[in-house]
Enzyme design. Sequence first.
Site, PDB file in Angstrom:
ATOM      1  CB  SER A  10      45.868   3.310  26.252  1.00  0.00           C
ATOM      2  OG  SER A  10      46.081   4.057  25.066  1.00  0.00           O
ATOM      3  N   GLY A  11      43.005   5.202  26.063  1.00  0.00           N
ATOM      4  CA  GLY A  11      42.465   6.540  26.312  1.00  0.00           C
ATOM      5  C   GLY A  11      41.310   6.500  27.293  1.00  0.00           C
ATOM      6  CE1 TYR A  12      42.185   9.963  31.249  1.00  0.00           C
ATOM      7  CE2 TYR A  12      41.655  11.976  30.074  1.00  0.00           C
ATOM      8  CZ  TYR A  12      42.412  11.312  31.005  1.00  0.00           C
ATOM      9  OH  TYR A  12      43.391  11.981  31.701  1.00  0.00           O
ATOM     10  CB  CYS A 147      30.478  14.302  24.637  1.00  0.00           C
ATOM     11  SG  CYS A 147      31.796  15.531  24.459  1.00  0.00           S
ATOM     12  CG  ASN A 308      33.037  14.130  29.139  1.00  0.00           C
ATOM     13  OD1 ASN A 308      32.793  14.322  30.327  1.00  0.00           O
ATOM     14  ND2 ASN A 308      34.260  13.882  28.704  1.00  0.00           N
TER      15      ASN A 308
END
Length: 341
Positions: A10-12, A147, A308
């Site tokens: 559910s995160g980026y 990143c 990133n």
Amino acid sequence: MLRVAVVGGSGYIGGELIRILLGHPEVELCAATSNRFANRRVDSVHPNLRNVCDLTFTHPEDLGTYDVVFLAVPHLESMKQASGLLKLGDVVIDLTADFRLPDEEVFRRYYKVPHEAPELLGEFVGGLPELHRKELRDADRISVPGCMATAAILALWPVADVGLLEPDVSVDARTGSSGSGASSGPADTHSERANVLRVFAPIGHRHEAEIEQATGLRVTMAATGVDAVRGVQVLCRGRFVGEVDEKLLRTIYREYYGDEPFVRVVAQRRGVYRLPEPKILSGSNFCDVGFALDTAERRLVLIAALDNLVKGGAGNAVQCMNVRFGWPERLGLEFPGLHPN
């Protein structure tokens, strides 16, 4: 078709993994987990996937076993749950910081907590194909670097490897708001983040250790949040040894990266995008690297930019999977970025 799952979908970063894996011709995305959104449709959280993804989020306790499992859980969670998570997949690719540093004391110094699975620290192969391609071909446990660390390592590695740099370098990193993740705090609300140039790590950034580990240099690093959603740019400053000119630098970078599918050397004298800039890299798995030098003062600035969430995270993880299974590294990662954006 390999069966794959994303733990922490559910995160980026999880959303980017889902997006990329859905278009990968050699895998079937079987599950994406979320505690908070279990049993809800994935596209209710990642609206860019409407009419593309029919999955619903699985509760982590309901996972089966898979050929490949990507871990996109919060930092410090992989080590806490390692005994269970590592049983989920024949190959486990971890995108957290938990297994990037094989030295337990270095981990404690930078993350301010003891490692909860120190016996596993040496078992993960570094997930940066440009440096670890040979080891990745047989790796079952892979740890993808951060990143900003990825950008700095790719900028520094060629000149460090040939002994062109004095050992002390500084890294000035800039990052967009998505680097804070989907579950950010009050400092990342729009009213606080818009129009900002916020130095959030003036000294001792955690990525210092990753960059030192990869390059053998002594690194000091600062990081600044900028008014962008995606993107990382690093400026690595140092002094060179011996006789160095632009032609030699181009030769070195082309020797190291000429055959790399996702690293481009960008150091032009004319044009709008003369040096690496993340604006044109959104959604792509490219890392652009470039340089500028002052021969009179022996000063060298090495510059890198990337998205990133892609080369700095999900795309790099999929590239590692491609290497591991002997597929073309560009498979599923062909998107070139946007211009204008």
